[in-house]
Design a protein around this motif. Structure first.
Motif, PDB file in Angstrom:
ATOM      1  N   VAL A  32      14.263  -0.201  -1.442  1.00 57.65           N
ATOM      2  CA  VAL A  32      12.941  -1.076  -1.449  1.00 57.65           C
ATOM      3  C   VAL A  32      12.478  -0.949  -0.102  1.00 57.65           C
ATOM      4  O   VAL A  32      12.964  -1.213   0.901  1.00 57.65           O
ATOM      5  CB  VAL A  32      13.100  -2.469  -1.871  1.00 57.65           C
ATOM      6  N   GLU A  33      10.986  -0.372  -0.049  1.00 56.70           N
ATOM      7  CA  GLU A  33      10.157  -0.522   1.226  1.00 56.70           C
ATOM      8  C   GLU A  33       9.089  -1.452   1.218  1.00 56.70           C
ATOM      9  O   GLU A  33       8.414  -1.120   0.147  1.00 56.70           O
ATOM     10  CB  GLU A  33       9.727   0.751   1.555  1.00 56.70           C
ATOM     11  N   VAL A  34       8.909  -2.436   1.825  1.00 55.31           N
ATOM     12  CA  VAL A  34       7.854  -3.264   1.815  1.00 55.31           C
ATOM     13  C   VAL A  34       6.605  -2.804   2.537  1.00 55.31           C
ATOM     14  O   VAL A  34       6.687  -2.558   3.784  1.00 55.31           O
ATOM     15  CB  VAL A  34       8.369  -4.640   2.487  1.00 55.31           C
ATOM     16  N   LEU A  35       5.710  -2.664   1.771  1.00 52.95           N
ATOM     17  CA  LEU A  35       4.364  -2.023   2.144  1.00 52.95           C
ATOM     18  C   LEU A  35       3.317  -3.067   2.745  1.00 52.95           C
ATOM     19  O   LEU A  35       2.776  -3.010   3.815  1.00 52.95           O
ATOM     20  CB  LEU A  35       3.682  -1.216   1.435  1.00 52.95           C
ATOM     21  N   GLU A  36       3.228  -4.137   2.085  1.00 56.76           N
ATOM     22  CA  GLU A  36       2.485  -5.363   2.283  1.00 56.76           C
ATOM     23  C   GLU A  36       3.079  -6.604   1.954  1.00 56.76           C
ATOM     24  O   GLU A  36       3.785  -6.579   0.760  1.00 56.76           O
ATOM     25  CB  GLU A  36       1.001  -5.040   1.684  1.00 56.76           C
ATOM     26  N   LYS A  37       3.521  -7.552   3.009  1.00 55.52           N
ATOM     27  CA  LYS A  37       4.107  -8.892   2.494  1.00 55.52           C
ATOM     28  C   LYS A  37       3.421  -9.692   1.563  1.00 55.52           C
ATOM     29  O   LYS A  37       3.821 -10.442   1.012  1.00 55.52           O
ATOM     30  CB  LYS A  37       4.366  -9.461   3.839  1.00 55.52           C
ATOM     31  N   GLY A  38       1.955  -9.583   1.534  1.00 55.87           N
ATOM     32  CA  GLY A  38       1.089 -10.342   1.013  1.00 55.87           C
ATOM     33  C   GLY A  38       0.711 -11.698   1.645  1.00 55.87           C
ATOM     34  O   GLY A  38       1.370 -12.158   2.676  1.00 55.87           O
ATOM     35  N   LYS A  39      -0.281 -12.247   1.037  1.00 57.05           N
ATOM     36  CA  LYS A  39      -0.957 -13.599   1.770  1.00 57.05           C
ATOM     37  C   LYS A  39      -1.115 -14.405   0.513  1.00 57.05           C
ATOM     38  O   LYS A  39      -1.773 -14.086  -0.572  1.00 57.05           O
ATOM     39  CB  LYS A  39      -2.007 -13.154   2.438  1.00 57.05           C
ATOM     40  N   SER A  40      -0.727 -15.557   0.770  1.00 58.25           N
ATOM     41  CA  SER A  40      -0.992 -16.837  -0.253  1.00 58.25           C
ATOM     42  C   SER A  40      -2.292 -17.203  -0.205  1.00 58.25           C
ATOM     43  O   SER A  40      -2.963 -17.591  -1.223  1.00 58.25           O
ATOM     44  CB  SER A  40       0.078 -17.881  -0.276  1.00 58.25           C
ATOM     45  N   GLY A  41      -2.846 -17.138   0.745  1.00 63.06           N
ATOM     46  CA  GLY A  41      -4.562 -17.561   0.884  1.00 63.06           C
ATOM     47  C   GLY A  41      -4.741 -19.199   1.253  1.00 63.06           C
ATOM     48  O   GLY A  41      -3.394 -19.814   0.870  1.00 63.06           O
ATOM     49  N   PHE A  42      -5.740 -19.698   1.319  1.00 60.42           N
ATOM     50  CA  PHE A  42      -6.092 -20.937   1.264  1.00 60.42           C
ATOM     51  C   PHE A  42      -6.421 -21.559  -0.047  1.00 60.42           C
ATOM     52  O   PHE A  42      -7.603 -21.116  -0.775  1.00 60.42           O
ATOM     53  CB  PHE A  42      -7.155 -21.339   2.346  1.00 60.42           C
ATOM     54  N   PHE A  43      -5.703 -22.165  -0.672  1.00 61.95           N
ATOM     55  CA  PHE A  43      -6.167 -22.572  -2.223  1.00 61.95           C
ATOM     56  C   PHE A  43      -6.369 -21.394  -3.049  1.00 61.95           C
ATOM     57  O   PHE A  43      -7.346 -21.629  -4.106  1.00 61.95           O
ATOM     58  CB  PHE A  43      -7.089 -23.549  -2.413  1.00 61.95           C
ATOM     59  N   GLY A  44      -5.534 -20.223  -2.782  1.00 60.98           N
ATOM     60  CA  GLY A  44      -5.936 -18.971  -3.608  1.00 60.98           C
ATOM     61  C   GLY A  44      -6.991 -18.128  -3.054  1.00 60.98           C
ATOM     62  O   GLY A  44      -7.074 -16.913  -3.500  1.00 60.98           O
ATOM     63  N   ILE A  45      -7.901 -18.660  -2.084  1.00 59.02           N
ATOM     64  CA  ILE A  45      -8.793 -17.944  -1.489  1.00 59.02           C
ATOM     65  C   ILE A  45      -8.327 -16.943  -0.550  1.00 59.02           C
ATOM     66  O   ILE A  45      -7.655 -17.460   0.500  1.00 59.02           O
ATOM     67  CB  ILE A  45      -9.953 -18.719  -0.807  1.00 59.02           C
ATOM     68  N   GLY A  46      -8.597 -15.805  -0.610  1.00 61.89           N
ATOM     69  CA  GLY A  46      -8.108 -14.740   0.195  1.00 61.89           C
ATOM     70  C   GLY A  46      -6.678 -14.365  -0.057  1.00 61.89           C
ATOM     71  O   GLY A  46      -6.181 -13.568   1.026  1.00 61.89           O
ATOM     72  N   ALA A  47      -6.172 -14.744  -1.280  1.00 60.97           N
ATOM     73  CA  ALA A  47      -4.639 -14.310  -1.214  1.00 60.97           C
ATOM     74  C   ALA A  47      -4.682 -12.695  -1.643  1.00 60.97           C
ATOM     75  O   ALA A  47      -5.472 -12.174  -2.087  1.00 60.97           O
ATOM     76  CB  ALA A  47      -4.217 -15.001  -2.646  1.00 60.97           C
ATOM     77  N   GLN A  48      -3.563 -12.221  -0.965  1.00 60.87           N
ATOM     78  CA  GLN A  48      -3.405 -10.773  -1.206  1.00 60.87           C
ATOM     79  C   GLN A  48      -1.836 -10.491  -1.852  1.00 60.87           C
ATOM     80  O   GLN A  48      -1.039 -11.201  -1.498  1.00 60.87           O
ATOM     81  CB  GLN A  48      -3.499  -9.994   0.036  1.00 60.87           C
ATOM     82  N   PRO A  49      -1.781  -9.639  -2.964  1.00 58.34           N
ATOM     83  CA  PRO A  49      -0.589  -9.413  -3.491  1.00 58.34           C
ATOM     84  C   PRO A  49       0.476  -8.734  -2.431  1.00 58.34           C
ATOM     85  O   PRO A  49       0.100  -8.018  -1.693  1.00 58.34           O
ATOM     86  CB  PRO A  49      -0.587  -8.826  -4.893  1.00 58.34           C
ATOM     87  N   ALA A  50       1.730  -9.090  -2.552  1.00 57.35           N
ATOM     88  CA  ALA A  50       2.616  -8.111  -1.938  1.00 57.35           C
ATOM     89  C   ALA A  50       2.961  -6.708  -2.611  1.00 57.35           C
ATOM     90  O   ALA A  50       2.556  -6.571  -3.862  1.00 57.35           O
ATOM     91  CB  ALA A  50       4.050  -8.656  -2.015  1.00 57.35           C
TER      92      ALA A  50
END
Length: 226
Positions: A32-50
């Motif tokens: 497994v190689e992690v390309l993007e760790k992802g972000k939870s965002g603020f109350f879902g706003i700006g969230a990015q998947p891993a």
């Protein structure tokens, strides 16, 4: 051959789980190689998947299994593909388990032989070493060998009784080898092959008999070597 896929998820663990589910593999089977760790965002706003890249060794057995599963599905005869890998001898034994396997076997194994040939091409593509593929279903190979050995013995006895050469039906190289091997220690007879593929056949003759000229075929008719 190393292959890889990319997968997304709410977390790295979820992305890896999605990739493993897609591949049908266990965690220990992949890198497994992690390309993007992802972000939870603020109350879902700006969230990015891993995002992860999952790499795995696509072995000859894997390629053979995928090819056979797809081919049999198109045939309308889905089957479970069981592979046994012999690393030392670079051989892969494959057994098909399912219903209506008579269609897969074909007339005297012709279809099974053709599928085995195609599977060998697919499994060995881009491989540095050559893997031997042996495909079987419903123990057909062993049954066919036993039938050929019995045919060989019966034909040898007829050749001695009538003191004439007897031609068997055309066979592929593997089946001809079975006949030759079955009679190599049979006292009083010799074997040789005549003709060209795919009509090459085995001649069973009394020892000391002359090869040229006519011979009897398995149905008692007269024929002549070409």
């Amino acid at each position: 051959m190393v292959k890889s896929i990319e997968a997304k998820g709410d977390s790295i663990e979820a992305a890896v789980a999605a990739a493993l589910a897609q591949l049908g593999k266990e965690r220990d089977d992949v890198t497994v190689e992690v390309l993007e760790k992802g972000k939870s965002g603020f109350f879902g706003i700006g969230a990015q998947p891993a995002l992860v890249r999952v790499s795995y060794e696509h072995s000859p057995a894997d390629k053979a299994t995928e090819f056979l599963e797809g081919l049999l599905q198109r045939f309308g005869t889905p089957a479970r593909v069981e592979c046994t890998v012999d690393e030392l001898n670079e051989a892969i034994k494959i057994n098909l388990v399912g219903e209506n396997m008579g269609t897969v076997i074909g007339r005297r194994g012709d279809t099974l032989d053709a599928i085995q040939y195609l599977t060998s091409i697919v499994a060995n593509k881009n491989e540095e070493k050559r893997w031997h593929i042996a495909l079987d279903t419903e123990n057909y190979r062993a049954k066919r060998q036993a039938a050929l050995e019995k045919l060989a013995a019966n034909t040898a006895q007829k050749a001695l009784r009538y003191k004439r050469s007897i031609a068997l039906e055309p066979m592929n190289p593997h089946e001809r080898r079975i006949i030759h091997a079955a009679l190599q220690d049979f006292e009083g007879v010799t074997t040789h092959s005549v003709g060209v593929e795919p009509n090459r056949k085995v001649i069973v003759a009394p020892e000391g008999g002359s090869r040229p000229g006519g011979y009897r075929n398995g149905r008692g008719g007269r024929s002549r070597q070409q």
